[in-house]
Design an enzyme around this catalytic site. Sequence first.
Site, PDB file in Angstrom:
ATOM      1  N   HIS A 488       0.836  -1.212   0.000  1.00  0.00           N
ATOM      2  CA  HIS A 488       0.000   0.000   0.000  1.00  0.00           C
ATOM      3  C   HIS A 488       0.867   1.257   0.000  1.00  0.00           C
ATOM      4  CE1 HIS A 488      -3.550   2.484   1.225  1.00  0.00           C
ATOM      5  NE2 HIS A 488      -2.601   3.218   1.773  1.00  0.00           N
ATOM      6  N   GLU A 489       1.784   1.341   0.945  1.00  0.00           N
ATOM      7  CA  GLU A 489       2.603   2.539   1.031  1.00  0.00           C
ATOM      8  C   GLU A 489       3.542   2.665  -0.166  1.00  0.00           C
ATOM      9  OE1 GLU A 489       1.814   4.796   2.947  1.00  0.00           O
ATOM     10  OE2 GLU A 489       0.513   3.659   4.298  1.00  0.00           O
ATOM     11  N   HIS A 492       1.729   4.446  -2.856  1.00  0.00           N
ATOM     12  CA  HIS A 492       1.849   5.898  -2.672  1.00  0.00           C
ATOM     13  C   HIS A 492       3.223   6.385  -3.150  1.00  0.00           C
ATOM     14  CE1 HIS A 492      -1.815   6.860  -0.572  1.00  0.00           C
ATOM     15  NE2 HIS A 492      -1.563   6.115   0.483  1.00  0.00           N
ATOM     16  N   HIS A 495       3.415   6.797  -6.760  1.00  0.00           N
ATOM     17  CA  HIS A 495       2.665   7.983  -7.163  1.00  0.00           C
ATOM     18  C   HIS A 495       3.555   9.224  -7.083  1.00  0.00           C
ATOM     19  CE1 HIS A 495      -1.585  10.041  -6.831  1.00  0.00           C
ATOM     20  NE2 HIS A 495      -1.008  10.252  -7.996  1.00  0.00           N
TER      21      HIS A 495
END
Length: 701
Positions: A488-489, A492, A495
């Site tokens: 998940h991180e 990010h 991104h």
Amino acid sequence: MNRPHSAVRDASGHAAGHAAASPSSSANPLLRPWTTPHGVPPFGAFTPADFREAFDVALAEHDAEIAAIANNPGPATFDNVIAAMERAGATLTRVSGLFFNLSSADTSPELQAIERDMAPVLARHYNAIALDPALFARIQAVPETGLTPEQARLLEREKTAFRRAGAGLPPETMARLSDIAARLATLGASFAQNVLADESAWEMALDEGDLDGLPEDLRNAAAQAANERGQPGRYVITLSRSLLEPFLQFSTRRDLRARAFRAFAARGANGDAHDNRAIIAETMALRAEKARLLGYDSFAAFRLDDAMAKTPEAVAGLLHAVWEPARARALADQQALQDLFIADGHNGELEPWDWRHYAARRRRNEADFDETGLKPYLQLERMIAAAFDVARRLFGLTFRERSDLPRWRDDVRAFEVTDGNGKHVAIFYGDYFNRPSKRSGAWMSSFRSQQNLDGEVRPVVVNVMNFARPADGQPALLSFDDARTLFHEFGHALHGMLSNVTYPSLAGTSVARDFVEFPSQLYEHWLEQPQVLQTFATHWRTGEPMPEPMLRRLLDSRNEGQGFATVEYAASALVDLRLHQRTDFEGFDIDAFERQTLDDIGMPRAIIMRHRPGHFLHVFAGDGYSSAYYSYLWSEVLDADGFAAFRDSGDIFDPALARRLHDFVYAAGNLRDPREAWLGFREREADPQALLAKRGLDQAA
């Protein structure tokens, strides 16, 4: 993960991204050009005391730059107003980005004192910019014709940000908004420091006789935690989730589970110097006043007006659509766990500190699935490699460890990221293990974000985790939830790393709060794919891949416990939303409000909110997710439908889909409205049913 939008930045400091500061003759290493490889922060070359002078110099420099823009006598143009604002504040952005990353990941009493002092100063500084009548008039006068699409988007975003800050309102209203911002910044800093104080101070020391049921890896991690706290030969459980949750799952000592759980649930609400309840009441009253001054019925209405959801009613509709089937599933699960509880010889009712323990027992009994056998296959090192490999196959990225780069701790990892042509893309830091100086949770941030305004500037991105540190000579082993958090991180982080825009305010994760979780949650899906697990889930002793039957049981069990997981999350989101819809906070009692709200929605008695108010950092340590904690669920509609495109294509690394995902999401920052970004990738509207199907809630419990 939290980073504010626009040149009107807040005191979180997480909007790192302007070009390097102008050369300075100062002896302060924070003010001199950073001559480190790729311009990463010069960790080890400065002290906490250096930040005070650096902030003073940087604030004065930014004030002068903004004054020059506001007082320019020439006609307003995009370049001399908007682009000039993007260039302004480079030193402040650089210093703030470094400071606030350290204050979250590796704080100290010195840094905390500076944070308390600087929070209101920075808030007043940015509000003075946002409420400067001359500057706002210049922005309003910028012609909207002849702009590129990116310039038009940035101009629209700046106008929106200034209006939402209160620009153009009467002077007395703007003065009050500035006071409110300064006070909220102080309260947010105090809230976070109080939670960290509770988390750092509490520990439960155990002896051999207290370890019944604990697997070897958890015993080793607890022994390591004891060593770090000066108690060799013993075992320590802390309030870090990576230690606490497996302890609640495996310990057969109900008394110890209750003790640990109660401490975890009571963080920030212990009636002592670190109690956050008065901070919550004052914060909520100030937010409600701010919303009224800006012309909104509630803070939730204000906050959501600039989000994908647009209204509190839309958010409530989504949350209740998920709440009802999740609650039904959780109540059915609660009864099944109650039966196991009674069969164990207990009287009374199942309590929250019992749920994880009996849920694990039920999985072993009914699904022949024991997580103690899973963790040896989920080595941290291999899960990092898996996340990197998925990025290679989707986006052509390569990660090379750089032990020569400065780091803030010896166990922090640094990687240089390059593309398929060998071109530098980013520097990526991974800070994986918990420590008393680190706030809880997991997040992504940036020391420097991407931009192409005056030449190409590539980002410096960080992932921070709180995994349990292994014993010496042992590998760090993760639960599947830990591995999912890592993915998940890292979503990010991608991104931020893949961002390719001109203007810093549009870069990377500077997007709508209820869109920012889409890239991260989408990335989680690749962890669950058999071809990824078969390659990277290997036993730490033998190197053998996870056995096929275990892999199959793991994947088949993905939706087990979704009633619990959805209820604890959605309850937090509903309390957050209803709290920010309230307008009267005279004599406010957050405990009573929490109880009443949970009673109203029918919260199962053996589950509590994932984040109780006293430690709800998302909502009260700054306003990053205030009335926006629902964002994870809103984005989950997109991620569930988005990964379906890859699944249905027959190739989870489909090149055409990966290219659209790169161009319209990961590399695009805030170049376009989130709905347009989604349509560019998926080429149709999202299907809300994909969310319920993903969570296994599309059928009756």
